[in-house]
Design a protein around this motif. Structure first.
Motif, PDB file in Angstrom:
ATOM      1  N   ASN A  36       0.855  -1.171   0.000  1.00 19.32           N
ATOM      2  CA  ASN A  36       0.000   0.000   0.000  1.00 19.32           C
ATOM      3  C   ASN A  36       0.902   1.236   0.000  1.00 19.32           C
ATOM      4  OD1 ASN A  36      -1.631   2.214   0.844  1.00 19.32           O
ATOM      5  ND2 ASN A  36      -3.072   0.819   1.820  1.00 19.32           N
ATOM      6  N   GLY A  37       1.029   1.881  -1.162  1.00 23.38           N
ATOM      7  CA  GLY A  37       1.841   3.083  -1.281  1.00 23.38           C
ATOM      8  C   GLY A  37       3.313   2.865  -1.526  1.00 23.38           C
TER       9      GLY A  37
ATOM     10  N   ILE B 191       9.608  -3.704 -11.171  1.00 24.79           N
ATOM     11  CA  ILE B 191       8.641  -2.816 -11.816  1.00 24.79           C
ATOM     12  C   ILE B 191       7.983  -3.517 -13.005  1.00 24.79           C
ATOM     13  CG2 ILE B 191       8.361  -0.638 -13.053  1.00 24.79           C
ATOM     14  CD1 ILE B 191       8.885  -0.370 -10.025  1.00 24.79           C
ATOM     15  N   HIS B 192       8.773  -4.262 -13.775  1.00 27.20           N
ATOM     16  CA  HIS B 192       8.215  -5.019 -14.905  1.00 27.20           C
ATOM     17  C   HIS B 192       7.201  -6.047 -14.415  1.00 27.20           C
ATOM     18  CE1 HIS B 192       8.139  -8.145 -18.051  1.00 27.20           C
ATOM     19  NE2 HIS B 192       8.309  -7.131 -18.894  1.00 27.20           N
TER      20      HIS B 192
ATOM     21  N   PHE C 204      -5.280  -2.869  -6.745  1.00 25.14           N
ATOM     22  CA  PHE C 204      -4.382  -2.530  -7.839  1.00 25.14           C
ATOM     23  C   PHE C 204      -4.767  -1.177  -8.444  1.00 25.14           C
ATOM     24  CE2 PHE C 204      -3.405  -7.282  -8.878  1.00 25.14           C
ATOM     25  CZ  PHE C 204      -2.582  -7.340  -7.765  1.00 25.14           C
ATOM     26  N   GLY C 205      -6.067  -0.909  -8.527  1.00 23.71           N
ATOM     27  CA  GLY C 205      -6.507   0.359  -9.072  1.00 23.71           C
ATOM     28  C   GLY C 205      -6.020   1.540  -8.258  1.00 23.71           C
ATOM     29  N   GLU C 206      -6.078   1.422  -6.935  1.00 23.61           N
ATOM     30  CA  GLU C 206      -5.603   2.505  -6.077  1.00 23.61           C
ATOM     31  C   GLU C 206      -4.107   2.718  -6.226  1.00 23.61           C
ATOM     32  OE1 GLU C 206      -5.253   5.607  -3.513  1.00 23.61           O
ATOM     33  OE2 GLU C 206      -7.074   4.784  -4.432  1.00 23.61           O
ATOM     34  N   GLU C 207      -3.359   1.636  -6.340  1.00 20.39           N
ATOM     35  CA  GLU C 207      -1.906   1.774  -6.504  1.00 20.39           C
ATOM     36  C   GLU C 207      -1.562   2.355  -7.870  1.00 20.39           C
ATOM     37  OE1 GLU C 207      -0.058   1.367  -3.700  1.00 20.39           O
ATOM     38  OE2 GLU C 207      -2.119   1.081  -2.986  1.00 20.39           O
ATOM     39  N   ARG C 208      -2.311   2.012  -8.887  1.00 16.03           N
ATOM     40  CA  ARG C 208      -2.085   2.611 -10.203  1.00 16.03           C
ATOM     41  C   ARG C 208      -2.380   4.109 -10.177  1.00 16.03           C
ATOM     42  NH1 ARG C 208      -4.294  -0.861 -15.239  1.00 16.03           N
ATOM     43  NH2 ARG C 208      -3.141   0.841 -16.245  1.00 16.03           N
ATOM     44  N   ARG C 209      -3.263   4.516  -9.285  1.00 16.66           N
ATOM     45  CA  ARG C 209      -3.621   5.926  -9.189  1.00 16.66           C
ATOM     46  C   ARG C 209      -2.633   6.720  -8.342  1.00 16.66           C
ATOM     47  NH1 ARG C 209      -5.814   9.546  -5.993  1.00 16.66           N
ATOM     48  NH2 ARG C 209      -5.943   8.070  -4.253  1.00 16.66           N
ATOM     49  N   SER C 210      -2.136   6.116  -7.229  1.00 15.89           N
ATOM     50  CA  SER C 210      -1.448   6.944  -6.233  1.00 15.89           C
ATOM     51  C   SER C 210      -0.064   6.466  -5.812  1.00 15.89           C
ATOM     52  CB  SER C 210      -2.328   7.056  -4.978  1.00 15.89           C
ATOM     53  OG  SER C 210      -2.512   5.771  -4.391  1.00 15.89           O
ATOM     54  N   ASN C 211       0.325   5.232  -6.141  1.00 17.19           N
ATOM     55  CA  ASN C 211       1.611   4.718  -5.673  1.00 17.19           C
ATOM     56  C   ASN C 211       2.737   5.427  -6.433  1.00 17.19           C
ATOM     57  OD1 ASN C 211       4.003   2.996  -5.403  1.00 17.19           O
ATOM     58  ND2 ASN C 211       2.635   1.454  -4.550  1.00 17.19           N
TER      59      ASN C 211
ATOM     60  N   PHE D 270       5.738   4.832  -6.988  1.00 17.59           N
ATOM     61  CA  PHE D 270       6.711   3.984  -7.694  1.00 17.59           C
ATOM     62  C   PHE D 270       6.137   3.404  -8.977  1.00 17.59           C
ATOM     63  CE2 PHE D 270       7.930   3.979  -3.239  1.00 17.59           C
ATOM     64  CZ  PHE D 270       9.286   4.236  -3.297  1.00 17.59           C
ATOM     65  N   VAL D 271       4.835   3.138  -9.007  1.00 15.38           N
ATOM     66  CA  VAL D 271       4.263   2.408 -10.147  1.00 15.38           C
ATOM     67  C   VAL D 271       2.949   2.984 -10.650  1.00 15.38           C
ATOM     68  CG1 VAL D 271       5.393   0.177  -9.726  1.00 15.38           C
ATOM     69  CG2 VAL D 271       3.277   0.754  -8.487  1.00 15.38           C
ATOM     70  N   CYS D 272       2.617   4.210 -10.254  1.00 10.04           N
ATOM     71  CA  CYS D 272       1.351   4.783 -10.710  1.00 10.04           C
ATOM     72  C   CYS D 272       1.395   5.042 -12.210  1.00 10.04           C
ATOM     73  CB  CYS D 272       1.030   6.071  -9.955  1.00 10.04           C
ATOM     74  SG  CYS D 272       2.203   7.418 -10.224  1.00 10.04           S
TER      75      CYS D 272
END
Length: 212
Positions: free
Chosen positions: A155-156, A172-173, A198-205, A207-209
């Motif tokens: 998370n984050g 990352i890959h 996964f959606g939240e991490e794509r939005r705000s993480n 490292f990997v957003c």
């Protein structure tokens, strides 16, 4: 499919019980230690342990697997064979981090991309996601859109890559090409800390957003 998170070891690692509602059969994912606590939780939930699953070979995730397998007479499944060097050196890991336990263990079965594990009448998909370690795998229950991702994603944040044979670009890959295609709705249980999607991490993480 239901699950329960049991924080174990001084690292508060998220050992997770996944179980089939119909049969009450359960998989124990990443029993890093505190085996008595894990057994007590199995008994309290009236579950029938079926197998031990390992996401990777680090001490806080796999250190109690051998002991628990002996207590409950269970097979150890996973991780990918590229983590064999970590499982073979469990006692050295224990000495390095300054806490006991961590007997070396030899899995009864190694896992690879595309494998499938049964838990009672339920099925877990196996996704090989190297980077944190070379043999890290993720367990995904498609019906409930739930994943146990070990130390690949948090998370984050993301998993560390400064341990032996860790690799940032590979991690990352793995996240972008093995986890994101499973869908934004997937709720994941990380190896440490709170759950997310996964959606939240794509939005705000950071490292990997998307767009990072």
């Amino acid at each position: 499919m239901h699950y329960k998170i049991i924080p174990v070891t001084p690292f508060q690692q998220n050992c997770t019980l996944f179980w089939c509602d119909k049969t009450r059969k359960a998989a124990i994912i990443d029993p890093g230690g505190d085996t008595r606590l894990i057994v007590d939780q199995l008994n309290a939930l009236e579950l029938v342990p079926e197998r031990i699953l390992l996401t990777h070979g680090h001490l806080d995730h796999a250190g109690g697997a051998g002991e628990l397998a002996g207590i409950l007479n269970l097979p150890i499944i996973g991780p990918h064979h590229e983590d064999a060097f970590l499982l073979d050196n469990m006692q050295q890991q224990a000495a390095m981090f300054g806490f006991g336990g961590g007997a070396a263990c030899q899995p009864d079965q190694w896992l690879d991309q595309g494998d499938e594990i049964t838990v009672g009448d339920e099925h877990l998909e196996v996704h090989h996601c190297p980077g944190h370690t070379p043999g890290h795998v993720v367990f995904f229950h498609r019906a409930s859109q739930t994943a146990q991702v070990g130390d690949v994603l948090f998370n984050g944040s993301i998993g560390r890559t400064d341990f032996p044979r860790g690799d940032y670009a590979t991690l990352i890959h793995s996240i972008r090409n093995r986890l994101w295609p499973l869908g934004d709705a997937v709720r994941f249980i990380p190896g440490h800390g709170p759950e997310s999607t996964f959606g939240e991490e794509r939005r705000s993480n950071p490292f990997v957003c998307d767009g990072c």
